[in-house]
Design an enzyme around this catalytic site. Structure first.
Site, mmCIF file in Angstrom:
data_model
loop_
_atom_site.group_PDB
_atom_site.id
_atom_site.type_symbol
_atom_site.label_atom_id
_atom_site.label_comp_id
_atom_site.label_asym_id
_atom_site.label_seq_id
_atom_site.Cartn_x
_atom_site.Cartn_y
_atom_site.Cartn_z
ATOM 1 N N GLY A 128 0.363 -1.333 -0.243
ATOM 2 C CA GLY A 128 -0.158 0.112 -0.187
ATOM 3 C C GLY A 128 1.170 1.188 -0.232
ATOM 4 O O GLY A 128 0.428 1.994 -0.962
ATOM 5 N N HIS A 174 -15.379 11.215 -13.862
ATOM 6 C CA HIS A 174 -14.766 11.028 -15.211
ATOM 7 C C HIS A 174 -13.602 12.019 -15.479
ATOM 8 O O HIS A 174 -13.288 12.789 -14.555
ATOM 9 C CB HIS A 174 -15.634 11.613 -15.910
ATOM 10 C CG HIS A 174 -16.092 12.926 -15.540
ATOM 11 N ND1 HIS A 174 -15.768 14.026 -16.396
ATOM 12 C CD2 HIS A 174 -17.475 13.325 -14.744
ATOM 13 C CE1 HIS A 174 -16.427 15.475 -15.740
ATOM 14 N NE2 HIS A 174 -17.776 14.599 -14.565
#
EC number: 2.3.1.-
Length: 228
Positions: A91, A158
């Site tokens: 991570g 987006h």
């Protein structure tokens, strides 16, 4: 007859063997992604898991699911076939980059893993070595850099760009047209509002709501997110 066998061999798909680096939580979540890809018909096999210091409980967890522990990273790299591809499932973005550099220097290629349940929009582009976990939602015209981690049920809006070695932790929401620069970690259930830039090497705390651009190397926490 030999000519026929050679002709057929060209149509037999080559199995891609993948080694996972990291036996802890995200390493085993990455195993879930690969196993789901295999179940969905991908020509992938899991070579095993590398870790320089796995805990006993994580070794037991690997053994319970029939996954081989292959030992320490440097020892394996010194003797392994470079046809095996790698996924660094660590991570911490900085440690991830250091480990990826070892494999790249030795001539190994990174593998890209996308869970079959992830929802992927049109015009999606990802760099090599990235992992997209179960339930993630990635909208249209999203770009991921190299070795990006998108954890379970995270959302990427987006036209957003996530640069190399970014980590997006579970259930985070990156709104549209956001730029997340390299080595940044976005904590679980945090929200980044539309059109913002999070500069490189930042940490966004769990549950934070980012409402303005974040300068490089900052730790941003709270609602709204603040840093010093």
């Amino acid at each position: 007859m030999p000519r026929c066998r050679r002709s057929l061999a060209r149509w037999i798909p080559q199995m891609t063997s993948v080694v996972i680096v990291g036996a802890s939580g995200f390493g085993r979540e990455t195993l879930d992604v690969l196993e789901a890809m295999i179940a969905a018909g991908s020509d992938v096999e899991i070579a095993g898991v590398l870790d320089d210091g796995p805990s006993n409980i994580n070794l037991e967890r690997l053994a319970d699911r029939g996954i081989s522990y292959l030992g320490r990273i440097d020892d394996w790299i010194a003797h392994a076939d470079v046809s095996v591809q790698y996924l660094v499932a660590i991570g911490n973005p900085v440690i991830r980059q250091m480990l990826c550099a070892k494999f790249d220097l030795a001539g190994f290629e990174p593998f890209t893993a996308i869970h079959p349940t992830a929802i992927i929009g049109s015009r999606f582009v990802t760099g090599a070595g990235s992992v997209v976990c179960s339930g993630a939602v990635i909208s249209t015209n999203v770009q991921l850099g190299k070795h990006v981690h998108v954890n379970p049920v995270a959302t990427i809006g987006h036209d957003s760009i996530l640069q190399d070695y970014v980590s997006i932790n579970p259930a985070s929401v990156i709104s549209g047209e956001v730029l997340v620069e390299s080595y940044t970690l976005v904590g679980a259930k945090s929200i980044v509002l539309q059109g913002l830039t999070i500069s490189e090497k930042c940490t966004i705390g769990a549950g934070a709501v980012v409402t303005k651009n974040v300068p490089s190397s900052k730790v941003a926490v709270g609602v709204p997110a603040r840093w010093s």
